[in-house]
Write an enzyme that holds these catalytic residues in place. Structure first.
Site, PDB file in Angstrom:
ATOM      1  N   HIS A 161       0.836  -1.221   0.000  1.00 33.45           N
ATOM      2  CA  HIS A 161       0.000   0.000   0.000  1.00 33.45           C
ATOM      3  C   HIS A 161       0.865   1.262   0.000  1.00 33.45           C
ATOM      4  O   HIS A 161       0.417   2.316   0.463  1.00 33.45           O
ATOM      5  CB  HIS A 161      -0.937   0.036   1.213  1.00 33.45           C
ATOM      6  CG  HIS A 161      -1.665  -1.247   1.457  1.00 33.45           C
ATOM      7  ND1 HIS A 161      -2.923  -1.504   0.961  1.00 33.45           N
ATOM      8  CD2 HIS A 161      -1.286  -2.372   2.120  1.00 33.45           C
ATOM      9  CE1 HIS A 161      -3.311  -2.715   1.329  1.00 33.45           C
ATOM     10  NE2 HIS A 161      -2.318  -3.272   2.026  1.00 33.45           N
ATOM     11  N   SER A 282      14.672  21.741 -16.542  1.00 31.29           N
ATOM     12  CA  SER A 282      13.460  22.500 -16.803  1.00 31.29           C
ATOM     13  C   SER A 282      13.841  23.784 -17.535  1.00 31.29           C
ATOM     14  O   SER A 282      14.878  24.383 -17.252  1.00 31.29           O
ATOM     15  CB  SER A 282      12.768  22.843 -15.483  1.00 31.29           C
ATOM     16  OG  SER A 282      11.933  23.974 -15.650  1.00 31.29           O
ATOM     17  N   LYS A 288      15.935  22.224 -11.497  1.00 28.32           N
ATOM     18  CA  LYS A 288      15.331  20.909 -11.714  1.00 28.32           C
ATOM     19  C   LYS A 288      16.246  19.881 -12.382  1.00 28.32           C
ATOM     20  O   LYS A 288      17.030  20.189 -13.256  1.00 28.32           O
ATOM     21  CB  LYS A 288      14.064  21.048 -12.588  1.00 28.32           C
ATOM     22  CG  LYS A 288      12.926  21.778 -11.937  1.00 28.32           C
ATOM     23  CD  LYS A 288      12.338  21.048 -10.743  1.00 28.32           C
ATOM     24  CE  LYS A 288      11.680  19.745 -11.113  1.00 28.32           C
ATOM     25  NZ  LYS A 288      10.297  19.861 -11.499  1.00 28.32           N
ATOM     26  N   GLU A 295       9.847   8.506 -16.856  1.00 26.88           N
ATOM     27  CA  GLU A 295       8.481   8.987 -17.082  1.00 26.88           C
ATOM     28  C   GLU A 295       7.982   8.610 -18.473  1.00 26.88           C
ATOM     29  O   GLU A 295       6.837   8.195 -18.656  1.00 26.88           O
ATOM     30  CB  GLU A 295       8.426  10.507 -16.928  1.00 26.88           C
ATOM     31  CG  GLU A 295       8.621  10.976 -15.496  1.00 26.88           C
ATOM     32  CD  GLU A 295       8.811  12.478 -15.451  1.00 26.88           C
ATOM     33  OE1 GLU A 295       7.808  13.203 -15.444  1.00 26.88           O
ATOM     34  OE2 GLU A 295       9.967  12.929 -15.436  1.00 26.88           O
ATOM     35  N   GLN A 327      -5.001  -4.754 -43.317  1.00 26.62           N
ATOM     36  CA  GLN A 327      -3.824  -3.929 -43.587  1.00 26.62           C
ATOM     37  C   GLN A 327      -3.482  -3.049 -42.379  1.00 26.62           C
ATOM     38  O   GLN A 327      -2.352  -2.599 -42.235  1.00 26.62           O
ATOM     39  CB  GLN A 327      -4.095  -3.065 -44.830  1.00 26.62           C
ATOM     40  CG  GLN A 327      -2.942  -2.173 -45.234  1.00 26.62           C
ATOM     41  CD  GLN A 327      -3.159  -1.599 -46.629  1.00 26.62           C
ATOM     42  OE1 GLN A 327      -3.119  -2.320 -47.622  1.00 26.62           O
ATOM     43  NE2 GLN A 327      -3.426  -0.313 -46.710  1.00 26.62           N
ATOM     44  N   LYS A 330      -0.356  -3.667 -39.453  1.00 27.79           N
ATOM     45  CA  LYS A 330       1.091  -3.434 -39.458  1.00 27.79           C
ATOM     46  C   LYS A 330       1.544  -2.271 -38.589  1.00 27.79           C
ATOM     47  O   LYS A 330       2.516  -2.394 -37.835  1.00 27.79           O
ATOM     48  CB  LYS A 330       1.581  -3.250 -40.894  1.00 27.79           C
ATOM     49  CG  LYS A 330       1.746  -4.601 -41.587  1.00 27.79           C
ATOM     50  CD  LYS A 330       1.939  -4.490 -43.068  1.00 27.79           C
ATOM     51  CE  LYS A 330       0.652  -4.248 -43.794  1.00 27.79           C
ATOM     52  NZ  LYS A 330      -0.319  -5.373 -43.670  1.00 27.79           N
TER      53      LYS A 330
HETATM   54  N1  ARG Z   1      -1.316  -4.316 -48.410  1.00 30.19           N
HETATM   55  C1  ARG Z   1      -2.149  -5.403 -48.090  1.00 30.19           C
HETATM   56  C2  ARG Z   1      -2.136  -5.642 -46.590  1.00 30.19           C
HETATM   57  O1  ARG Z   1      -1.322  -5.108 -45.969  1.00 30.19           O
HETATM   58  C3  ARG Z   1      -1.694  -6.665 -48.766  1.00 30.19           C
HETATM   59  C4  ARG Z   1      -2.777  -7.602 -49.152  1.00 30.19           C
HETATM   60  C5  ARG Z   1      -3.707  -6.945 -50.095  1.00 30.19           C
HETATM   61  N2  ARG Z   1      -4.601  -7.869 -50.683  1.00 30.19           N
HETATM   62  C6  ARG Z   1      -5.597  -7.458 -51.414  1.00 30.19           C
HETATM   63  N3  ARG Z   1      -6.280  -8.356 -51.963  1.00 30.19           N
HETATM   64  N4  ARG Z   1      -5.906  -6.215 -51.535  1.00 30.19           N
HETATM   65  O2  ARG Z   1      -2.953  -6.350 -46.043  1.00 30.19           O
END
Ligand code: ARG
Length: 468
Positions: A161, A282, A288, A295, A327, A330
């Protein structure tokens, strides 16, 4: 830069050009270019598989692989043509290949879809990054072990605590993080288990119509297994979600460590000193020295949780099989990888450099009745049931608080008023050293156990090095 010179791979069915805004909106090349080494690796292996399947001649295979290797070199040198009509890294590499070696390059995508290509690329990418991340986790563990060993006899108040609770070794506290990171590395290894599945051969969704040897292709690409269902293979992103979940849990641990460093570095605690190289000042207040690194590490946890939440939400409710929504997998994955790796690296350096104010920590263990449990245990050793011992010591603490005294400042005469079981042995029983040494149980803070724990962790890390 020439605008729009790339011919669309799917252009045949379309009478007119694509709206410029649509091209920009749908493109993933601005971020998925990072997958190029994996995309090329996958294509080289696929060209070999197509040759075995009788689709490419040996000569064609040679030209395709040669072209791909040249493109790899160009991209390694940072030469990417940002033509916005290239939709993604797959189309980019295909387009460049045809530019380089002519129409024969157009045989490479035979029976292969970007849907499986992108799944392959992301799996290869994650496999490589997880290897790096596991090594970086090990670095941070080593930094913690170094700290633990450097200040092996430093005691600090252990907290519950955020109230002083019982004395522990500083090394014991740090070793808690070594344990967390150990599980984190295991979790990533488990995640690799399901990541290491080779999707090529799935085609767009139904499986390819060409007799490629998937097992051999998997071997070529370093995968122990092939996917067992083509619809699943092009739709599944749980391997990425699992990685993001693992990354989030790591960030929880790093964030807790950062929070503690921030607290410890405050004037109120003053347990550690953050070296100047790891602090910032600072722009207004000249005095500071702020622990910004810790942080930001704490703050960036939120970012990685966001990456996980983002992809979970993207995936939710998607019908099978591939949808363009995928897509969106990513950027959160790349962001989580970059953020996590940066955080692990900087924290390892910071932890190595932390200086400990041992005197201040020890003094903090003296105020706040951290030996009250030991006092109760003392009465238990004299035969009093624990619950009664707790009550007696509670009363003593109450009176000490009223009179500004510590337990060890009471006389035996005062003590026997609370219980006749007190004798001279009490004072030795409640010292800091005695308290620590009594906790010699497996996993406890006794110096002997902590030393063993450090050794065991070191041995484990070494073993991990060998196994990779
Ligand atoms: N750029 C697309 C992705 O990142 C690749 C696959 C695209 N496929 C399609 N049939 N449009 O998912």
């Amino acid at each position: 830069m020439t605008m729009g010179k790339a011919k669309k791979a799917w252009g045949g069915r379309f009478a007119g050009p694509t709206e410029r805004r649509v091209e920009e909106y749908t493109a993933s090349l601005p971020f998925d270019w990072r997958l190029y080494p994996y995309d090329i690796q996958g294509s080289i292996a696929y060209a070999r598989a197509l040759t075995k399947a009788g689709v490419l001649t040996e000569v064609e295979r040679g030209r395709i692989i040669g072209g791909l290797e040249e493109i790899k070199k160009e991209l390694d040198d940072g030469r990417l043509d940002p033509d916005p009509t290239y939709e993604d890294i797959h189309m980019y590499i295909e387009g460049r290949l045809i530019e380089k070696i002519g129409e024969v390059g157009g045989k490479l995508p035979t029976g292969r879809s970007r849907n499986e290509q992108v799944a392959l690329d992301l799996r290869l990418y994650l496999k490589a990054e997880i290897g790096e991340i596991r090594a970086e986790i090990r670095e941070l563990q080593e930094a913690l072990l170094e700290q633990a060993e450097r200040y092996l006899d430093v005691v600090m108040p252990g907290y519950t605590h955020l109230q002083r609770a019982q004395p522990i070794l500083w090394a014991h506290h740090l070793m808690a993080y070594v344990e967390m990171l150990h599980r984190d590395a295991q979790r990533l290894r488990d995640c690799l288990e399901r990541n290491n599945v080779m999707p090529l051969g799935s085609g767009a969704l139904a499986g390819t119509a060409y007799p490629i040897d998937r097992a051999e292709l998997a071997q070529d690409l370093g995968f122990p297994r092939v996917s067992r269902n083509s619809v699943d293979a092009v739709s599944d992103r749980d391997f990425a979600l699992e990685f993001l979940a693992g990354a989030s849990i790591i960030m929880i641990h790093l964030s807790r460590l950062s929070e503690e460093i921030i607290l410890w570095a405050s004037a109120e605690f003053a347990f550690v000193d953050v070296p100047e190289a790891f602090a910032t000042g600072s722009s207004l207040m000249p005095q500071k020295k702020n622990p910004d690194v810790a942080e930001l590490a704490r703050g960036k946890a939120g970012r990685i949780f966001g990456d996980l939440m983002g992809l979970l939400t993207t995936m939710k409710g998607l019908p099978l099989s591939y949808n363009r929504d995928l897509q969106e997998d990513k950027e959160p994955v790349f962001d989580a990888v970059d953020t996590l790796r940066g955080t692990l690296q900087v924290l390892a350096s910071l932890v190595r450099e932390l200086r400990v104010n041992a005197e201040r920590m020890r003094r903090a263990t003296e105020e706040g009745f951290l030996n009250a449990t030991d006092a109760a245990d003392y009465l238990v050793s004299k035969g009093l049931p624990f619950r009664q011992a707790h009550e007696v010591v509670g009363k003593i603490v109450r009176d000490c608080l009223d009179h500004g005294k510590r337990l060890d400042q009471l006389s035996l005469k005062e003590l026997v008023r609370y219980s006749p079981l007190f004798d001279e042995g009490f004072f030795g029983y409640i010292t800091l050293d005695a308290s620590l040494h009594r906790r010699g149980i497996m996993g406890g803070t006794a110096p002997e156990r902590v030393r063993e724990a450090i050794q065991a962790a070191r041995a484990e890390l070494k073993k991990g090095d060998v196994k990779g």
